[in-house]
Design a protein around this motif. Structure first.
Motif, PDB file in Angstrom:
ATOM      1  N   TYR A 241      -4.041  44.684  30.851  1.00 43.54           N
ATOM      2  CA  TYR A 241      -5.506  44.615  30.700  1.00 43.54           C
ATOM      3  C   TYR A 241      -5.624  43.041  31.037  1.00 43.54           C
ATOM      4  O   TYR A 241      -5.249  42.094  30.259  1.00 43.54           O
ATOM      5  CB  TYR A 241      -6.115  44.832  29.582  1.00 43.54           C
ATOM      6  CG  TYR A 241      -5.861  46.421  29.182  1.00 43.54           C
ATOM      7  CD1 TYR A 241      -6.340  47.294  30.311  1.00 43.54           C
ATOM      8  CD2 TYR A 241      -5.538  46.669  28.064  1.00 43.54           C
ATOM      9  CE1 TYR A 241      -6.163  48.742  29.846  1.00 43.54           C
ATOM     10  CE2 TYR A 241      -5.510  48.075  27.543  1.00 43.54           C
ATOM     11  CZ  TYR A 241      -5.526  48.795  28.695  1.00 43.54           C
ATOM     12  OH  TYR A 241      -5.613  50.423  28.241  1.00 43.54           O
ATOM     13  N   LYS A 242      -6.413  42.535  32.133  1.00 42.91           N
ATOM     14  CA  LYS A 242      -6.620  41.325  32.364  1.00 42.91           C
ATOM     15  C   LYS A 242      -7.396  40.261  31.356  1.00 42.91           C
ATOM     16  O   LYS A 242      -7.185  39.148  31.414  1.00 42.91           O
ATOM     17  CB  LYS A 242      -7.348  41.180  33.891  1.00 42.91           C
ATOM     18  CG  LYS A 242      -8.653  41.738  33.810  1.00 42.91           C
ATOM     19  CD  LYS A 242      -9.436  41.555  34.957  1.00 42.91           C
ATOM     20  CE  LYS A 242     -10.951  42.037  35.282  1.00 42.91           C
ATOM     21  NZ  LYS A 242     -11.293  42.081  36.626  1.00 42.91           N
ATOM     22  N   ASP A 243      -8.112  41.008  30.575  1.00 49.15           N
ATOM     23  CA  ASP A 243      -8.962  40.132  29.633  1.00 49.15           C
ATOM     24  C   ASP A 243      -8.229  40.079  28.106  1.00 49.15           C
ATOM     25  O   ASP A 243      -8.712  39.642  27.329  1.00 49.15           O
ATOM     26  CB  ASP A 243     -10.407  40.646  29.473  1.00 49.15           C
ATOM     27  CG  ASP A 243     -10.323  42.297  29.227  1.00 49.15           C
ATOM     28  OD1 ASP A 243      -9.354  42.920  29.235  1.00 49.15           O
ATOM     29  OD2 ASP A 243     -11.650  42.856  29.144  1.00 49.15           O
ATOM     30  N   ALA A 244      -7.481  40.834  28.048  1.00 51.62           N
ATOM     31  CA  ALA A 244      -6.509  40.785  26.837  1.00 51.62           C
ATOM     32  C   ALA A 244      -5.070  39.741  26.784  1.00 51.62           C
ATOM     33  O   ALA A 244      -4.399  39.972  27.756  1.00 51.62           O
ATOM     34  CB  ALA A 244      -6.089  42.170  26.244  1.00 51.62           C
ATOM     35  N   TRP A 245      -5.052  38.909  25.797  1.00 55.10           N
ATOM     36  CA  TRP A 245      -4.053  37.966  25.952  1.00 55.10           C
ATOM     37  C   TRP A 245      -2.996  38.314  24.666  1.00 55.10           C
ATOM     38  O   TRP A 245      -3.456  38.842  23.563  1.00 55.10           O
ATOM     39  CB  TRP A 245      -4.663  36.579  25.698  1.00 55.10           C
ATOM     40  CG  TRP A 245      -5.375  36.204  26.828  1.00 55.10           C
ATOM     41  CD1 TRP A 245      -6.762  36.473  26.896  1.00 55.10           C
ATOM     42  CD2 TRP A 245      -5.095  35.688  28.036  1.00 55.10           C
ATOM     43  NE1 TRP A 245      -7.219  36.204  28.193  1.00 55.10           N
ATOM     44  CE2 TRP A 245      -6.252  35.339  28.874  1.00 55.10           C
ATOM     45  CE3 TRP A 245      -3.927  35.112  28.548  1.00 55.10           C
ATOM     46  CZ2 TRP A 245      -6.275  34.873  30.314  1.00 55.10           C
ATOM     47  CZ3 TRP A 245      -3.959  34.375  29.764  1.00 55.10           C
ATOM     48  CH2 TRP A 245      -4.869  34.334  30.600  1.00 55.10           C
ATOM     49  N   ASP A 246      -1.886  37.787  24.975  1.00 54.02           N
ATOM     50  CA  ASP A 246      -0.778  38.106  24.049  1.00 54.02           C
ATOM     51  C   ASP A 246      -1.017  37.173  22.724  1.00 54.02           C
ATOM     52  O   ASP A 246      -1.192  35.915  23.011  1.00 54.02           O
ATOM     53  CB  ASP A 246       0.585  37.682  24.599  1.00 54.02           C
ATOM     54  CG  ASP A 246       1.670  38.105  23.607  1.00 54.02           C
ATOM     55  OD1 ASP A 246       1.663  38.512  22.526  1.00 54.02           O
ATOM     56  OD2 ASP A 246       3.148  38.148  24.148  1.00 54.02           O
ATOM     57  N   THR A 247      -1.057  37.628  21.392  1.00 50.49           N
ATOM     58  CA  THR A 247      -1.092  37.020  20.421  1.00 50.49           C
ATOM     59  C   THR A 247      -0.028  36.121  19.846  1.00 50.49           C
ATOM     60  O   THR A 247       0.152  35.652  19.150  1.00 50.49           O
ATOM     61  CB  THR A 247      -1.770  37.841  19.147  1.00 50.49           C
ATOM     62  OG1 THR A 247      -0.829  38.821  18.948  1.00 50.49           O
ATOM     63  CG2 THR A 247      -3.202  38.508  19.529  1.00 50.49           C
ATOM     64  N   GLU A 248       1.140  36.750  20.214  1.00 51.87           N
ATOM     65  CA  GLU A 248       2.554  36.433  20.173  1.00 51.87           C
ATOM     66  C   GLU A 248       3.021  36.693  18.535  1.00 51.87           C
ATOM     67  O   GLU A 248       3.815  36.448  18.045  1.00 51.87           O
ATOM     68  CB  GLU A 248       2.838  34.802  20.315  1.00 51.87           C
ATOM     69  CG  GLU A 248       2.528  34.328  21.788  1.00 51.87           C
ATOM     70  CD  GLU A 248       2.820  32.957  21.839  1.00 51.87           C
ATOM     71  OE1 GLU A 248       2.888  32.446  20.863  1.00 51.87           O
ATOM     72  OE2 GLU A 248       2.738  32.572  23.079  1.00 51.87           O
ATOM     73  N   VAL A 249       2.228  37.751  18.137  1.00 48.26           N
ATOM     74  CA  VAL A 249       2.441  38.355  17.038  1.00 48.26           C
ATOM     75  C   VAL A 249       3.364  39.676  17.187  1.00 48.26           C
ATOM     76  O   VAL A 249       2.630  40.452  17.787  1.00 48.26           O
ATOM     77  CB  VAL A 249       1.124  38.619  16.067  1.00 48.26           C
ATOM     78  CG1 VAL A 249       1.385  39.170  14.675  1.00 48.26           C
ATOM     79  CG2 VAL A 249       0.402  37.387  15.846  1.00 48.26           C
ATOM     80  N   GLU A 250       4.426  39.580  16.578  1.00 49.49           N
ATOM     81  CA  GLU A 250       5.302  40.944  16.583  1.00 49.49           C
ATOM     82  C   GLU A 250       5.792  41.692  15.168  1.00 49.49           C
ATOM     83  O   GLU A 250       6.021  40.804  14.237  1.00 49.49           O
ATOM     84  CB  GLU A 250       6.567  40.646  17.350  1.00 49.49           C
ATOM     85  CG  GLU A 250       7.496  41.631  17.751  1.00 49.49           C
ATOM     86  CD  GLU A 250       8.445  41.300  18.934  1.00 49.49           C
ATOM     87  OE1 GLU A 250       9.539  40.674  17.958  1.00 49.49           O
ATOM     88  OE2 GLU A 250       8.594  41.224  20.039  1.00 49.49           O
ATOM     89  N   VAL A 251       5.527  43.043  15.315  1.00 47.72           N
ATOM     90  CA  VAL A 251       5.933  43.360  14.074  1.00 47.72           C
ATOM     91  C   VAL A 251       7.097  44.502  14.220  1.00 47.72           C
ATOM     92  O   VAL A 251       7.054  45.146  15.226  1.00 47.72           O
ATOM     93  CB  VAL A 251       4.763  43.857  13.174  1.00 47.72           C
ATOM     94  CG1 VAL A 251       3.840  42.910  12.685  1.00 47.72           C
ATOM     95  CG2 VAL A 251       4.340  45.194  14.094  1.00 47.72           C
ATOM     96  N   GLU A 252       7.911  44.822  13.119  1.00 47.38           N
ATOM     97  CA  GLU A 252       8.857  45.814  13.444  1.00 47.38           C
ATOM     98  C   GLU A 252       8.444  47.275  12.466  1.00 47.38           C
ATOM     99  O   GLU A 252       7.811  46.902  11.461  1.00 47.38           O
ATOM    100  CB  GLU A 252      10.053  45.562  12.649  1.00 47.38           C
ATOM    101  CG  GLU A 252      10.856  44.317  13.708  1.00 47.38           C
ATOM    102  CD  GLU A 252      12.270  44.100  12.984  1.00 47.38           C
ATOM    103  OE1 GLU A 252      12.340  44.560  12.001  1.00 47.38           O
ATOM    104  OE2 GLU A 252      12.992  43.441  13.891  1.00 47.38           O
ATOM    105  N   LEU A 253       8.344  48.039  13.177  1.00 50.45           N
ATOM    106  CA  LEU A 253       7.819  49.483  12.549  1.00 50.45           C
ATOM    107  C   LEU A 253       9.055  50.534  12.751  1.00 50.45           C
ATOM    108  O   LEU A 253       9.744  50.612  13.923  1.00 50.45           O
ATOM    109  CB  LEU A 253       6.569  49.929  13.241  1.00 50.45           C
ATOM    110  CG  LEU A 253       5.404  48.853  13.327  1.00 50.45           C
ATOM    111  CD1 LEU A 253       4.425  49.459  14.188  1.00 50.45           C
ATOM    112  CD2 LEU A 253       4.946  48.537  11.897  1.00 50.45           C
ATOM    113  N   LYS A 254       8.854  51.544  11.610  1.00 55.21           N
ATOM    114  CA  LYS A 254       9.789  52.486  11.810  1.00 55.21           C
ATOM    115  C   LYS A 254       9.215  53.785  12.557  1.00 55.21           C
ATOM    116  O   LYS A 254       8.181  54.133  12.396  1.00 55.21           O
ATOM    117  CB  LYS A 254      10.037  52.886  10.188  1.00 55.21           C
ATOM    118  CG  LYS A 254      11.207  54.142  10.191  1.00 55.21           C
ATOM    119  CD  LYS A 254      12.691  53.431  10.471  1.00 55.21           C
ATOM    120  CE  LYS A 254      13.922  54.319  10.266  1.00 55.21           C
ATOM    121  NZ  LYS A 254      13.803  54.853   8.835  1.00 55.21           N
ATOM    122  N   ALA A 255      10.038  54.236  13.701  1.00 54.75           N
ATOM    123  CA  ALA A 255       9.554  55.528  14.571  1.00 54.75           C
ATOM    124  C   ALA A 255      10.732  56.372  14.474  1.00 54.75           C
ATOM    125  O   ALA A 255      11.746  55.961  15.252  1.00 54.75           O
ATOM    126  CB  ALA A 255       9.116  54.775  15.782  1.00 54.75           C
ATOM    127  N   GLY A 256      10.664  57.402  13.765  1.00 56.61           N
ATOM    128  CA  GLY A 256      11.725  58.374  13.822  1.00 56.61           C
ATOM    129  C   GLY A 256      12.823  57.854  13.119  1.00 56.61           C
ATOM    130  O   GLY A 256      12.816  57.413  11.978  1.00 56.61           O
TER     131      GLY A 256
END
Length: 550
Positions: A241-256
């Motif tokens: 998406y050209k109008d959405a910018w990376d916040t540089e915020v990253e989180v770790e989540l449990k998936a399976g």
């Protein structure tokens, strides 16, 4: 906000006002009531100037006309700095120079002169605050008699905003009502809170949309922001998406059985924080190299890992209000925090309330948060093999909310888990898109698609879907050659009809009725009724245009 002739008139425009209380009272009221203890007051009356700090109400005087004039007198000599491009008599082109020449000496010689200019009404409270840093405010409206009569009128913190959908009241309480001049009791109904709302969905128009779900998450949040709430949407980032910018915020989540890292992209549009969850299961799987669809490689076939995908979405939505420091709005800044209401939409977001109860609230987080679960389409429920419950990383106590048995062999025969059932049972409120659809869902197994008993037991409220008047505006619609409004619609639509006839290759005739159908070719949309009806009138002088998706 207070338009009657009796009001307390306080105006605040500071962006750094905290814990402020503004009170106007007569001398007799101050003496009569030990409840009118005033803490800190900050007010602005001209171009953002701070007028009062740590002020105390110490009296009032009679104006020359005999009416009691409400005054605030500064309890301390203040440090005032007037700044201007002109200052008479040294530099002056007009009134600005006169003001900076004459007002400062008046302020130096009199505590009350500027305050007298502020009290322009005779009895009412009129508070306007535009601070982005005021929290936990209380807005109270009452008449003079109610001030004397009620021991509830201890005024704590005030915050209100009154322009273009700003926050109006935060944690406000309606204490009473006043009599209008016509003698009728006027109930001053104040929103219980300028709320933090987080809409969560698998689609969010115009960025991602297959139908009504995307429309709702595209149009409803700006409407809620215009009503004074702070609003965020959380949806997957399916594309660059050209109008959405990376916040540089990253989180770790449990998936399976894995731990996955997700990032957040953000843009601010029409008063709404648009947050997009970035992970290869969304971006690369859909509009990346595969050119696939949102829910599956082709229409009608789901991705095998949709449970993992939407589990990540739900967990990311719970993280976003806490970890994203968003400052795009003029009126709100910082993280949303934990005092939020999540609006989860359709089965893809049904795990949100389960994770809230199992992962966050036991840790002392989101203790006041609530979840409203909105059903857009009961036909899609998220039914999976019962053994897949282990993929969700939820305690066994939630199994009963998911447990479901139907008479179908897909995706497996026998016992299943049902995401939508869990969303209905575990959420604080269940909603749907209209009162009539709410009635349908509890009418029986056919229209309730085997969840009618659960919905009937839980209760449901139908709220009519609105229309985004900005997107669906015939005066600005880029897809029509003739623009119109309510005054020109009767002359414009025949012209648009003729243009449509020409575009699809039908004979152009303004007198021939044109019947249109837009929707998916499935029973739920009434396509079976249309198919049965066409032979009944096709031999008449009529044209039919069908626009479908699969």
């Amino acid at each position: 906000m207070a338009t009657a002739t009796t009001a307390w008139n306080c105006v605040t425009r500071s962006s750094r006002v905290n814990n402020g209380v503004a009170i106007f009272a007569s001398k007799s009221e101050v003496k009569a009531s030990d409840r009118l203890r005033v803490g800190k007051v900050q007010m602005v009356v001209h171009e953002g100037l701070r007028v009062v700090h740590n002020a105390k109400v110490i009296g009032a005087r009679k104006a020359q006309n005999g009416n009691s004039r409400k005054l605030i007198v500064c309890g301390a000599g203040m440090n005032l700095v007037f700044v201007g491009a002109e200052c008479g008599p040294w530099s002056k082109t007009g009134g600005l120079g006169d003001v900076l020449g004459g007002l400062p000496p008046a302020m130096a010689n009199s505590e009350t002169s500027l305050f007298a200019k502020m009290a322009t009404a005779t009895t009412a409270w009129n508070c306007v605050t535009r601070s982005s840093r005021v929290n936990n405010g209380v807005a109270i409206f009452a008449s003079k008699s109610e001030v004397k009569a009620s021991d509830r009128l201890r005024v704590g913190k005030v915050q209100m905003v009154v322009h273009e959908g700003l926050r109006v009241v935060h944690n406000a309480k309606v204490i009473g009502a006043r009599k209008a001049q016509n003698g009728n009791s006027r109930k001053l109904i104040v929103c219980g809170a300028g709320m933090n709302l987080v809409f969560v969905g698998a689609e969010c128009g115009p960025w991602s949309k297959t139908g009504g779900l995307g429309d709702v998450l595209g149009g409803l949040p700006p409407a809620m922001a215009a009503n004074g709430h702070r609003v965020m949407t959380v949806s997957p980032r399916y594309d660059q998406y050209k109008d959405a910018w990376d916040t540089e915020v990253e989180v770790e989540l449990k998936a399976g059985d894995k731990t996955e890292k997700v990032r957040f992209f953000h843009c601010y549009k029409r008063g709404v924080d648009r947050v997009f969850v970035d992970h290869p299961l969304f971006l690369e799987k859909v509009w990346g190299k595969t050119a696939s669809k949102i829910y599956g490689p082709v229409a009608g076939i789901d991705y095998q890992d949709n449970q993992i995908r939407f589990s990540l979405l739900c967990q990311a939505a719970l993280e976003a209000p806490r970890v994203l420091n968003l400052n795009s709005s003029e009126y709100f800044s910082g993280p949303y925090g934990e005092d939020v209401v999540f609006i989860a939409n359709d089965w893809h977001t049904a795990l949100l309330s389960c994770y809230l109860k199992s992962m966050y609230q036991p840790a002392g987080l989101y203790l006041s948060a609530k979840v409203a679960f909105c059903i857009h389409n009961i036909a899609y429920q998220g039914r999976f093999a019962f053994a897949d419950f282990a993929l969700l990383n939820l305690p066994d106590e939630f199994k009963s909310s998911f447990d479901f048995i139907d008479g179908y062999d897909k995706p497996v025969k026998g016992r299943k888990i049902n995401w939508m059932k869990a969303g209905i049972l575990e959420s604080d409120k269940v909603l749907t898109v209209s009162p009539y659809y709410a009635e349908e869902l509890v009418s029986g197994p056919a229209k309730g698609v085997e969840l009618d008993n659960i919905i009937r037991k839980r209760g449901i409220q139908g709220i009519v879907n609105g229309m985004d008047a900005q997107e669906w505006n015939p005066m600005t619609d880029k897809f029509t050659s003739v623009k119109y409004d309510a005054t020109t619609v009767m002359s414009a639509k025949p012209l648009i009809k003729e243009a449509l006839q020409a575009e699809v290759g039908l004979p152009v005739d303004k007198n021939i009725p044109v019947i249109g159908f837009i929707g998916r070719l499935e029973e739920q949309k009434g396509s079976d009724i249309l198919a049965a009806a066409i032979p009944e009138f096709i031999d008449q002088d009529v044209q039919i245009i069908v626009l479908v998706s699969y």
